[in-house]
Design a protein around this motif. Structure first.
Motif, mmCIF file in Angstrom:
data_model
loop_
_atom_site.group_PDB
_atom_site.id
_atom_site.type_symbol
_atom_site.label_atom_id
_atom_site.label_comp_id
_atom_site.label_asym_id
_atom_site.label_seq_id
_atom_site.Cartn_x
_atom_site.Cartn_y
_atom_site.Cartn_z
ATOM 1 N N UNK A 89 28.682 -63.735 -139.608
ATOM 2 C CA UNK A 89 29.076 -62.734 -140.589
ATOM 3 C C UNK A 89 27.915 -61.871 -141.041
ATOM 4 N N UNK A 90 28.208 -60.593 -141.324
ATOM 5 C CA UNK A 90 27.216 -59.689 -141.869
ATOM 6 C C UNK A 90 27.197 -59.768 -143.384
ATOM 7 N N UNK A 91 26.189 -59.104 -143.974
ATOM 8 C CA UNK A 91 26.044 -59.164 -145.432
ATOM 9 C C UNK A 91 27.274 -58.630 -146.155
ATOM 10 N N UNK A 92 27.814 -57.509 -145.690
ATOM 11 C CA UNK A 92 28.991 -56.920 -146.340
ATOM 12 C C UNK A 92 30.207 -57.818 -146.168
ATOM 13 N N UNK A 93 30.349 -58.411 -144.997
ATOM 14 C CA UNK A 93 31.467 -59.328 -144.751
ATOM 15 C C UNK A 93 31.353 -60.555 -145.655
ATOM 16 N N UNK A 94 30.135 -61.035 -145.865
ATOM 17 C CA UNK A 94 29.939 -62.192 -146.746
ATOM 18 C C UNK A 94 30.289 -61.843 -148.195
ATOM 19 N N UNK A 95 29.983 -60.602 -148.601
ATOM 20 C CA UNK A 95 30.338 -60.176 -149.946
ATOM 21 C C UNK A 95 31.860 -60.106 -150.114
ATOM 22 N N UNK A 96 32.529 -59.559 -149.113
ATOM 23 C CA UNK A 96 34.000 -59.495 -149.166
ATOM 24 C C UNK A 96 34.590 -60.900 -149.205
ATOM 25 N N UNK A 97 34.009 -61.808 -148.430
ATOM 26 C CA UNK A 97 34.514 -63.186 -148.389
ATOM 27 C C UNK A 97 34.398 -63.839 -149.760
ATOM 28 N N UNK A 98 33.270 -63.605 -150.444
ATOM 29 C CA UNK A 98 33.092 -64.172 -151.772
ATOM 30 C C UNK A 98 34.148 -63.652 -152.737
ATOM 31 N N UNK A 99 34.432 -62.360 -152.672
ATOM 32 C CA UNK A 99 35.444 -61.764 -153.546
ATOM 33 C C UNK A 99 36.834 -62.298 -153.205
ATOM 34 N N UNK A 127 41.775 -60.406 -135.615
ATOM 35 C CA UNK A 127 40.557 -59.600 -135.727
ATOM 36 C C UNK A 127 39.363 -60.556 -135.865
ATOM 37 N N UNK A 128 38.166 -60.057 -135.515
ATOM 38 C CA UNK A 128 36.952 -60.878 -135.572
ATOM 39 C C UNK A 128 35.962 -60.285 -136.567
ATOM 40 N N UNK A 129 34.970 -61.086 -136.947
ATOM 41 C CA UNK A 129 33.857 -60.561 -137.736
ATOM 42 C C UNK A 129 33.001 -59.694 -136.811
ATOM 43 N N UNK A 130 32.706 -58.481 -137.232
ATOM 44 C CA UNK A 130 32.088 -57.521 -136.307
ATOM 45 C C UNK A 130 30.854 -56.820 -136.852
ATOM 46 N N UNK A 131 30.508 -57.036 -138.105
ATOM 47 C CA UNK A 131 29.424 -56.254 -138.705
ATOM 48 C C UNK A 131 28.127 -56.385 -137.914
ATOM 49 N N UNK A 132 27.786 -57.568 -137.486
ATOM 50 C CA UNK A 132 26.535 -57.794 -136.755
ATOM 51 C C UNK A 132 26.616 -57.358 -135.290
ATOM 52 N N UNK A 133 27.804 -57.010 -134.834
ATOM 53 C CA UNK A 133 27.996 -56.621 -133.444
ATOM 54 C C UNK A 133 28.076 -55.094 -133.259
ATOM 55 N N UNK A 134 28.114 -54.373 -134.372
ATOM 56 C CA UNK A 134 28.249 -52.918 -134.283
ATOM 57 C C UNK A 134 26.989 -52.309 -133.676
ATOM 58 N N UNK A 135 27.183 -51.420 -132.714
ATOM 59 C CA UNK A 135 26.059 -50.723 -132.099
ATOM 60 C C UNK A 135 25.595 -49.597 -132.993
#
Length: 429
Positions: free
Chosen positions: A336-346, A415-423
């Protein structure tokens, strides 16, 4: 008094025309499981009538009077009038016991409506004859309509929808006597039909309603727009009803309308991933090295998942079991990326964590390539809680059904976690 050959032929022509109209109206109705089967039955009746037209000399009154088109037409009319029709001519299994032991029977239900909450029996026979048969004056060995509805009640008690037996509605197109209506209502079913006199001599004209039913069908048809979706005009256009799914026994898995407003939702790991993914939160146009992620992004652009889940989650209690919570956090911490982790916490602030408690039927499932231990725990815990499990794992549900086990679920696209995979821009050069 018997009809003349010319009168019989004119009746045949009219019935052929009416049957063609019924078929045309059926084709206008949105698709549901069993629609093609119903079409084929009507087409078979039409084919039979056309053969009779080529053999006028062999035409008999019973050929016209005994046609099954009256019943089939009443099913079509009921499909038009009722909300949320998802199946017709659907067969369900149930078990009965007697002194010789237990054995399995099957029962065909004319219509499954209200997105699965209602079973409908359609009858078109002479109401006076229906009543006589129900009080012991029918043909030997032939079940009366009361007997048939009793079978429906038993079958419904073993085939729950959203953890409750389906409501049973009996629609009598040719009318119903007050006495028969009372007999049926004693079985705790709803009876729909015009009350007619139980006396044969007073009923001679009304008992021609089978014949008159098709004649009036064209005038009775209501507008077909949105009869089966019944979507509010303000509903987000990305609701699950817009997802193009194969019409099958699984269609209730994709239907928001089938979920009660007070349902508890049990979230699977796949749902957490889909909800917090960067892809579903405004980044569906990002580029990725992996073809799988590019394919998922294309799917997301065509059918956004988060608006569906937002609509589903609104005003409903959200839970997840300990296993789903633990596994989601492990995946999140790894990819997970930082933004995804923030959304997960919320998101997790809205979700209650409950102990793993898989139901006995989930524990009975044999493990296969599609039936993993985690899925047995997640779906089984939802089953124990009488909660609707929200998941992208359609493969598990299909595999469980192949073993005779059904779970109450709502299915969305994966869908998958993608933040760290974005080019980044440099990577695209």
């Amino acid at each position: 008094m018997s009809e003349s050959p010319e009168e019989l032929y004119n009746m045949l022509l009219k019935q052929s025309g009416d049957t063609e109209k019924v078929l045309e109206e059926l084709k206008k109705i949105p698709s549901f499981t069993g629609k093609s089967k119903l079409e084929r039955k009507i087409e078979a009746e039409l084919k039979f009538l056309k053969r009779l037209r080529k053999n006028r000399e062999k035409l008999k009154e019973e050929h016209i009077r005994s046609s099954n088109i009256y019943h089939l037409s009443a099913i079509v009319q009921s499909c038009i009038e009722m909300q949320g029709v998802i199946k017709v001519l659907e067969t369900f299994s149930y078990v009965v016991e007697d002194e010789d032991g237990a054995y399995e029977l099957s029962l065909t239900i004319d219509i499954v409506a209200d997105y699965g909450k209602t079973w409908v029996k359609v009858a078109t026979r002479n109401p006076y004859h229906l009543y006589l048969a129900s009080v012991g004056h029918g043909k030997y060995g032939r079940k009366s309509i009361v007997d048939q509805v009793e079978d429906m009640v038993i079958c419904a008690s073993q085939n729950h929808h959203m953890f409750e037996p389906p409501k049973i509605v009996v629609r009598l197109a040719a009318g119903v006597t007050q006495e028969l209506k009372e007999l049926l209502e004693e079985l705790d079913v709803e009876v729909v039909g015009e009350i007619v006199s139980p006396h044969k001599e007073e009923n001679s004209n009304k008992c021609n309603k089978q014949k008159e039913f098709i004649e009036s069908l064209e005038n009775q048809l209501t507008p077909l727009e949105n009869l089966h979706l019944n979507i509010d005009k303000n509903t987000d256009p990305c609701s699950s009803d817009t997802i193009p799914t194969e019409i099958s026994d699984e269609n209730s898995f994709f239907n928001l309308q089938s979920i009660p407003s007070n349902a508890v939702l049990n979230l699977d790991v796949s749902t957490f991933l889909a909800y917090v993914s960067n892809m579903t939160n405004g980044h569906c146009h990002s580029k990725y090295k992996e073809k799988l992620l590019m394919d998922l992004a294309e799917m997301e652009r065509a059918h956004p998942v988060k608006p569906i889940l937002d609509q589903l989650f609104q005003s409903r209690k959200l839970v997840c079991c300990e296993t789903a919570h633990r596994d989601f956090l492990e995946i999140l911490s790894t990819v997970g990326g930082d933004t995804e982790k923030q959304r997960a916490s919320e998101m997790l602030n809205r979700v209650s964590i409950v102990p793993d408690n898989p139901s006995p039927k989930a524990k009975e499932l044999e493990k296969t390539s599609k039936i993993k231990e985690r899925s047995k725990i997640v779906f089984g815990t939802g089953d124990s809680m009488k909660a609707v499990t929200v998941s992208a794992n359609l493969g598990f549900l299909r595999a469980a059904q192949s073993q005779g086990i059904k779970f109450v679920a709502f299915v969305h696209e994966s869908r998958a976690l993608t933040e760290c995979k974005e080019l980044k821009n440099d990577d695209n050069k």
